[in-house]
Design a protein around this motif. Structure first.
Motif, PDB file in Angstrom:
ATOM      1  N   ILE A 127       0.807  -1.135   0.140  1.00 31.36           N
ATOM      2  CA  ILE A 127      -0.186  -0.072  -0.050  1.00 31.36           C
ATOM      3  C   ILE A 127       0.844   1.306   0.014  1.00 31.36           C
ATOM      4  N   PRO A 128       0.402   2.196  -0.466  1.00 38.00           N
ATOM      5  CA  PRO A 128       1.074   3.861  -0.656  1.00 38.00           C
ATOM      6  C   PRO A 128       1.631   3.914   0.972  1.00 38.00           C
ATOM      7  N   LEU A 129       2.747   4.725   1.109  1.00 39.18           N
ATOM      8  CA  LEU A 129       3.001   5.180   2.479  1.00 39.18           C
ATOM      9  C   LEU A 129       2.909   6.764   2.384  1.00 39.18           C
ATOM     10  N   GLY A 130       1.843   7.079   3.255  1.00 40.84           N
ATOM     11  CA  GLY A 130       1.617   8.554   3.164  1.00 40.84           C
ATOM     12  C   GLY A 130       2.815   9.336   3.686  1.00 40.84           C
ATOM     13  N   SER A 131       2.747  10.680   3.615  1.00 45.45           N
ATOM     14  CA  SER A 131       3.845  11.389   4.152  1.00 45.45           C
ATOM     15  C   SER A 131       3.814  11.373   5.295  1.00 45.45           C
ATOM     16  N   TYR A 132       2.717  11.477   6.134  1.00 43.64           N
ATOM     17  CA  TYR A 132       2.682  11.824   7.564  1.00 43.64           C
ATOM     18  C   TYR A 132       2.878  10.268   8.400  1.00 43.64           C
ATOM     19  N   MET A 133       2.436   9.323   7.773  1.00 41.86           N
ATOM     20  CA  MET A 133       2.659   7.825   8.167  1.00 41.86           C
ATOM     21  C   MET A 133       4.161   7.652   8.083  1.00 41.86           C
ATOM     22  N   ALA A 134       5.038   8.276   6.980  1.00 39.76           N
ATOM     23  CA  ALA A 134       6.300   8.180   6.719  1.00 39.76           C
ATOM     24  C   ALA A 134       6.977   8.760   7.969  1.00 39.76           C
ATOM     25  N   HIS A 135       6.386  10.274   8.344  1.00 36.19           N
ATOM     26  CA  HIS A 135       7.033  10.876   9.242  1.00 36.19           C
ATOM     27  C   HIS A 135       7.141  10.319  10.549  1.00 36.19           C
ATOM     28  N   LEU A 136       5.768   9.803  10.832  1.00 37.21           N
ATOM     29  CA  LEU A 136       5.683   9.011  12.231  1.00 37.21           C
ATOM     30  C   LEU A 136       6.765   7.693  12.310  1.00 37.21           C
ATOM     31  N   LEU A 137       6.872   7.074  11.376  1.00 34.92           N
ATOM     32  CA  LEU A 137       7.654   5.790  11.492  1.00 34.92           C
ATOM     33  C   LEU A 137       9.023   6.312  11.349  1.00 34.92           C
ATOM     34  N   HIS A 138       9.540   7.239  10.691  1.00 34.27           N
ATOM     35  CA  HIS A 138      10.937   7.917  10.598  1.00 34.27           C
ATOM     36  C   HIS A 138      11.350   8.252  12.139  1.00 34.27           C
ATOM     37  N   GLY A 139      10.440   8.572  13.037  1.00 29.94           N
ATOM     38  CA  GLY A 139      10.636   8.901  14.199  1.00 29.94           C
ATOM     39  C   GLY A 139      11.195   7.807  15.265  1.00 29.94           C
ATOM     40  N   LEU A 140      10.520   6.551  15.018  1.00 21.89           N
ATOM     41  CA  LEU A 140      10.703   5.543  15.742  1.00 21.89           C
ATOM     42  C   LEU A 140      12.342   4.965  15.875  1.00 21.89           C
ATOM     43  N   PRO A 141      12.544   4.733  17.253  1.00 27.46           N
ATOM     44  CA  PRO A 141      14.011   3.967  17.303  1.00 27.46           C
ATOM     45  C   PRO A 141      14.090   2.666  16.518  1.00 27.46           C
ATOM     46  N   ARG A 142      15.235   2.597  15.933  1.00 33.71           N
ATOM     47  CA  ARG A 142      15.526   1.146  15.346  1.00 33.71           C
ATOM     48  C   ARG A 142      16.211   0.237  16.264  1.00 33.71           C
ATOM     49  N   ARG A 143      15.468  -0.640  16.937  1.00 29.78           N
ATOM     50  CA  ARG A 143      16.153  -1.542  17.935  1.00 29.78           C
ATOM     51  C   ARG A 143      15.994  -2.865  17.545  1.00 29.78           C
ATOM     52  N   GLY A 144      15.465  -3.465  16.302  1.00 24.16           N
ATOM     53  CA  GLY A 144      15.639  -4.675  15.904  1.00 24.16           C
ATOM     54  C   GLY A 144      14.769  -4.677  14.446  1.00 24.16           C
ATOM     55  N   SER A 145      14.337  -5.836  14.126  1.00 27.39           N
ATOM     56  CA  SER A 145      13.860  -5.886  12.854  1.00 27.39           C
ATOM     57  C   SER A 145      12.510  -5.418  12.627  1.00 27.39           C
ATOM     58  N   TYR A 146      11.748  -5.368  13.648  1.00 30.26           N
ATOM     59  CA  TYR A 146      10.461  -5.118  13.642  1.00 30.26           C
ATOM     60  C   TYR A 146      10.445  -3.462  13.722  1.00 30.26           C
ATOM     61  N   VAL A 147       9.414  -2.703  13.194  1.00 29.04           N
ATOM     62  CA  VAL A 147       9.200  -1.437  13.317  1.00 29.04           C
ATOM     63  C   VAL A 147       8.594  -1.126  14.526  1.00 29.04           C
ATOM     64  N   PHE A 148       7.540  -1.728  15.004  1.00 29.59           N
ATOM     65  CA  PHE A 148       7.019  -1.554  16.415  1.00 29.59           C
ATOM     66  C   PHE A 148       7.789  -2.652  17.460  1.00 29.59           C
ATOM     67  N   HIS A 149       8.878  -2.362  17.926  1.00 33.53           N
ATOM     68  CA  HIS A 149       9.638  -3.225  18.521  1.00 33.53           C
ATOM     69  C   HIS A 149       9.109  -3.412  19.869  1.00 33.53           C
ATOM     70  N   SER A 150       9.198  -4.630  20.553  1.00 33.37           N
ATOM     71  CA  SER A 150       9.000  -4.816  21.670  1.00 33.37           C
ATOM     72  C   SER A 150      10.072  -5.930  22.295  1.00 33.37           C
ATOM     73  N   GLU A 151      10.186  -6.017  23.867  1.00 31.38           N
ATOM     74  CA  GLU A 151      11.120  -6.871  24.085  1.00 31.38           C
ATOM     75  C   GLU A 151      10.684  -8.184  24.663  1.00 31.38           C
ATOM     76  N   GLY A 152       9.390  -8.331  24.317  1.00 28.77           N
ATOM     77  CA  GLY A 152       8.764  -9.557  24.357  1.00 28.77           C
ATOM     78  C   GLY A 152       9.440 -10.710  23.437  1.00 28.77           C
ATOM     79  N   SER A 153       8.626 -12.064  23.589  1.00 29.47           N
ATOM     80  CA  SER A 153       9.530 -13.139  22.910  1.00 29.47           C
ATOM     81  C   SER A 153       9.094 -13.094  21.344  1.00 29.47           C
ATOM     82  N   PHE A 154       7.881 -12.371  21.004  1.00 27.38           N
ATOM     83  CA  PHE A 154       7.658 -12.115  19.471  1.00 27.38           C
ATOM     84  C   PHE A 154       8.668 -11.040  18.887  1.00 27.38           C
TER      85      PHE A 154
END
Length: 445
Positions: free
Chosen positions: A319-346
């Motif tokens: 799907i297209p990546l909207g400009s504001y969505m790109a802005h939100l995702l770009h501001g997240l820290p990169r702590r793993g392979s997943y965008v919405f990182h969690s320290e859980g088992s998944f």
């Protein structure tokens, strides 16, 4: 002609009345043949066989369909002569009926083995089959379990007794755990009715969901030839159970247009940045919660402004990546392979319900599920773009698209995605510059 001495070996070329002494003196010359036979006159067909090693046994020998049938009765040390004669007479009756005793024995052995297999199969428990079901089973018309549903299947059958991750005490057994110890063959409608009635005391909707899952297990068992005869496939559809199921209600929760600004403002104030962006991404994309949660960094194409996510019906969809969505995702820290990182088992966000509850309490919205954000996306988008566009973006089944709507290419979807995103920002009271996807200052209007 002189009579043979009592110490002489009997003549095997002639039938005699078997005696213990004759059997004891019977020998086989090792330089002539491997075995010899001494025939009995009182029970035709009975012989004593002696090998060149000295082993002796009673055997029965006769003709059936011009073929020699030889059947070992037993060792001469274990059988008396009269017992051997009685056995020979019984075998003679069998052959007179045109039956081969050896074949009858083989059939009896096969029957015993089949009976043993059947008894073992009847003792096969649900718990022994459950891991195989999780590994090789799959939903109807789908290739594999979704990770979240597979996780729920595992939890449904857990024995409990573990320390709770939240709060005090130990976890309770999963709703399906009481069925795990039961033989599959015993799980009929009466057993399921008793189990279901007990589980409804803890929660009707949870018990109903567990029942639906177990019905899938029974379908899987009935599809396997080795388990089919043991399975009461329709046990979960017994009238006594169905009439006590809670009514099926279609949830219609969603944000009203006038509620979006308050909800958005509350989401921005969440101390957990990942949860904050995740909730807004659900609203801006219309995607299912698991599809967004499992988004990986390598599935974001910043240059061509598109993202590829898992899809309920296809493997993936882009799907297209909207400009504001790109802005939100770009501001997240990169702590793993997943965008919405969690320290859980998944490794990614699994249960942001606490954050959602906090948001709803602050903005004054009584009730809203994660799927309600998906409904909100569809509601808002349909007012400003063709009806099939939000269906295609959010991943509805093709039949859910508007009549006559053609599936659009990504470049054709992109302008519509921009319109939808700008409409949500307008409703949220956000002024955003699309000149860059780098973090920029947001200004509330």
């Amino acid at each position: 002609m002189a009579r043979p001495k009592n110490s002489a070996a009997p003549d095997t070329s002639k039938a005699i009345e078997l005696t213990a002494g004759a059997i004891e003196r019977l020998t086989c010359r090792t330089d002539i043949k491997a075995q010899a036979f001494l025939r009995d006159t009182k029970a035709p067909g009975l012989r004593v066989r002696v090998t060149n090693t000295g082993a002796k046994s009673f055997v029965y020998e006769a003709k059936l369909n011009r073929q020699t049938i030889r059947r070992t009765i037993g060792d001469v040390r274990s059988w008396t002569i009269e017992q051997a004669r009685a056995a020979a007479r019984r075998l003679a009756v069998v052959l007179d009926n045109g039956q081969d005793p050896g074949e009858l024995d083989r059939q009896a052995q096969v029957a015993r083995e089949a009976q043993s297999v059947q008894e073992k199969a009847k003792a096969l428990t649900v718990g022994e089959l459950w891991p195989e079901y999780l590994e090789t089973g799959r939903p109807k018309r789908k290739d594999a379990w979704k990770p979240r549903y597979l996780d729920d299947l595992k939890k449904m059958a857990t024995p409990g007794g573990e320390k709770k991750k939240r709060g005090q005490g130990l976890t309770r057994p999963g709703p399906l755990f009481p069925l795990m110890a039961l033989p599959l063959a015993s799980v009929d409608e009466d057993v399921l009715k008793s189990w279901y009635d007990q589980e409804t005391l803890a929660g009707k909707h949870q018990a109903a969901r567990a029942l639906m899952m177990f019905r899938g297990f029974l379908r899987w068992c009935s599809s396997k030839p080795e388990y089919r005869a043991l399975t009461h496939r329709e046990a979960g559809r017994a009238p006594a159970i169905l009439e006590n199921l809670p009514p099926t209600t279609h949830r219609i929760d969603k944000l009203l247009p006038e509620q979006i600004a308050g909800w958005w403002a509350s989401v921005e104030q969440l101390p957990n940045l990942v949860h904050s962006v995740y909730l807004r991404a659900l609203l801006l994309s219309g995607a299912r919660r698991e599809e967004v949660a499992a988004l990986r960094w390598d599935r974001i194409d910043w240059r061509w402004k598109k993202i590829t996510i898992a899809d309920k019906f296809e493997q993936t969809r882009t799907i297209p990546l909207g400009s504001y969505m790109a802005h939100l995702l770009h501001g997240l820290p990169r702590r793993g392979s997943y965008v919405f990182h969690s320290e859980g088992s998944f490794g990614y966000v699994r249960d942001p319900r606490a954050s959602m509850a906090k948001v709803l309490a602050e903005c004054g919205v009584d009730y809203l599920t994660f799927h309600g954000l998906r409904r909100t996306f569809t509601q808002v988008a349909r007012r400003i773009v063709p009806a099939g566009v939000p269906a295609q973006i959010s991943g509805h089944k093709p039949s859910a698209t508007a009549e006559g709507y053609s599936i659009l290419a990504l470049d054709e979807l992109r302008p519509y995605m921009g319109q939808i995103e700008r409409e949500f920002l307008r409703l949220a009271g956000i002024n955003f510059s699309e000149s860059t996807i780098e973090p920029v200052k947001l200004m509330a209007v």
